[in-house]
Design an enzyme around this catalytic site. Sequence first.
Site, PDB file in Angstrom:
ATOM      1  CG  HIS A   1      -0.449  -0.290   2.549  1.00  0.00           C
ATOM      2  ND1 HIS A   1       0.460   1.010   3.096  1.00  0.00           N
ATOM      3  CD2 HIS A   1      -0.242  -0.987   3.518  1.00  0.00           C
ATOM      4  CE1 HIS A   1       0.877   0.421   4.422  1.00  0.00           C
ATOM      5  NE2 HIS A   1       0.721  -0.626   4.627  1.00  0.00           N
TER       6      HIS A   1
ATOM      7  CG  HIS B   1       4.168  -1.527   2.187  1.00  0.00           C
ATOM      8  ND1 HIS B   1       3.165  -1.991   1.898  1.00  0.00           N
ATOM      9  CD2 HIS B   1       4.466  -1.926   3.429  1.00  0.00           C
ATOM     10  CE1 HIS B   1       2.743  -2.746   2.971  1.00  0.00           C
ATOM     11  NE2 HIS B   1       3.598  -2.570   3.876  1.00  0.00           N
TER      12      HIS B   1
ATOM     13  CD  GLN C   1      14.878  -5.317  10.316  1.00  0.00           C
ATOM     14  OE1 GLN C   1      13.720  -5.864  10.597  1.00  0.00           O
ATOM     15  NE2 GLN C   1      14.869  -4.094  10.208  1.00  0.00           N
TER      16      GLN C   1
ATOM     17  CG  ASP D   1       8.260   1.055  12.565  1.00  0.00           C
ATOM     18  OD1 ASP D   1       8.805   1.835  11.613  1.00  0.00           O
ATOM     19  OD2 ASP D   1       7.239   0.327  12.493  1.00  0.00           O
TER      20      ASP D   1
ATOM     21  CE  LYS E   1      -4.114   1.650   7.483  1.00  0.00           C
ATOM     22  NZ  LYS E   1      -4.294   0.282   7.043  1.00  0.00           N
ATOM     23  CB  THR E   2      -9.660   6.168   2.661  1.00  0.00           C
ATOM     24  OG1 THR E   2      -9.856   5.088   2.302  1.00  0.00           O
ATOM     25  CG2 THR E   2      -8.243   6.819   1.908  1.00  0.00           C
TER      26      THR E   2
END
Length: 418
Positions: free
Chosen positions: A45, A48, A172, A193, A233-234
């Site tokens: 999305h 990203h 990671q 983050d 976001k919607t």
Amino acid sequence: MNIIDELEWRGAIYQQTDETGLRELINKEAISLYCGIDPTGDSMHIGHLIPFMILCRFQNYGHKPIIVVGGATGTIGDPSGKKEERKLQSIEQINQNVASLRAQLEKIFDFTGASAAIMVNNYDWTKDLSILDFLRDYGKNFNVNTMLAKDIVASRLEIGISFTEFAYQILQAMDYNYLYEHHHCKLQIGGSDQWGNITAGLDLIRKKQGENAKAFGLTIPLLTKADGTKFGKTEGGAIWLDPEKTTPYEFYQFWINTDDRDVIRYLKYFTFLSQTEIAELSIQVEKEPHLRAAQKALASEMTEFIHGKNALKQAIKISQALFSGDVKSLTASEIEQGFKEVPTFEAADEDALLVDFLVELGIEPSKRQSREDIANGAIYLNGERTQNLEKVVKATDRIENKFIIIRRGKKKYFLIKF
């Protein structure tokens, strides 16, 4: 301009592990750097895109991007920003997601030339690692107290965190160490983050490769909207890069509806427009906000970047048709994009008096109201006002024999499927 200077102007740097050292390194040589994404879904999305746009900018300056698609880490899930454990997916589903993400990423990066991007899957260097080797070769290098102090873990301690997600930062860190060793990767970038995961990787590199190993970390600020809500976001959910999930028209509309308070910031973050071009658009926002020149530039740049020129032309055509009411000029595929969210009805494959047609579909509550709206000119059939009470809706009225578009009043649309 130095790439770091450009990123600072664009407001795209939050933290750096060693700003002076990184500047000196990139002034001397082209470096390899990486950013990762876990295949927790089959599409990215727009959230990203934020770190990947930074990776693209580095590539434009001659540096070599490495994109890590986390076939291994995706089986576990990053605890960062999560209030509960991520639901585990099957290996088969993750592999399908990896393939989908690869296809999207291949459209964003240049995989040719001297600074060609490469795409790797961390499953390839972890799949044969035994649990004993993992504990001896990697677990021994991590102090539990240090791991607990990382924000991504500390934020989850009250509600609990499994050993699986607790160990994510080790995996990671292994990625960064592997890329440093095999691809000469000197920089990892990520969202704010990811600071704890990035610094864990740097610690592992120093322990594995020696204290003099030169590696760096850079994070990007959390992007929020002017009203304080989360970017991307919607009401309808996330804005996806997959055109089947979010059509190019919907994608275009998301950007063109950007708040004046956010649009210049987004132009800096997401587009490759120059400082001069963005400065001119900033002036237009102040002097002529009603023209929405900055929003149009943002929507055009982003839609073409993700979906291509033809999709952009189509999105603009749909937008103009809806604004003008000239919906008859649209093709069936354009109608499916532009009218995806409007009330939709299935109609029988037969002729019908318009007065009855509107009532039977539920567009009008009664024949009396239907006649009144038609007579008053409130009903439009495929963009054309229809005031004839004797009008019969026929197959010849359909667009590509699939759709009829009814408009009641100025903005209320209905899509009729056959």
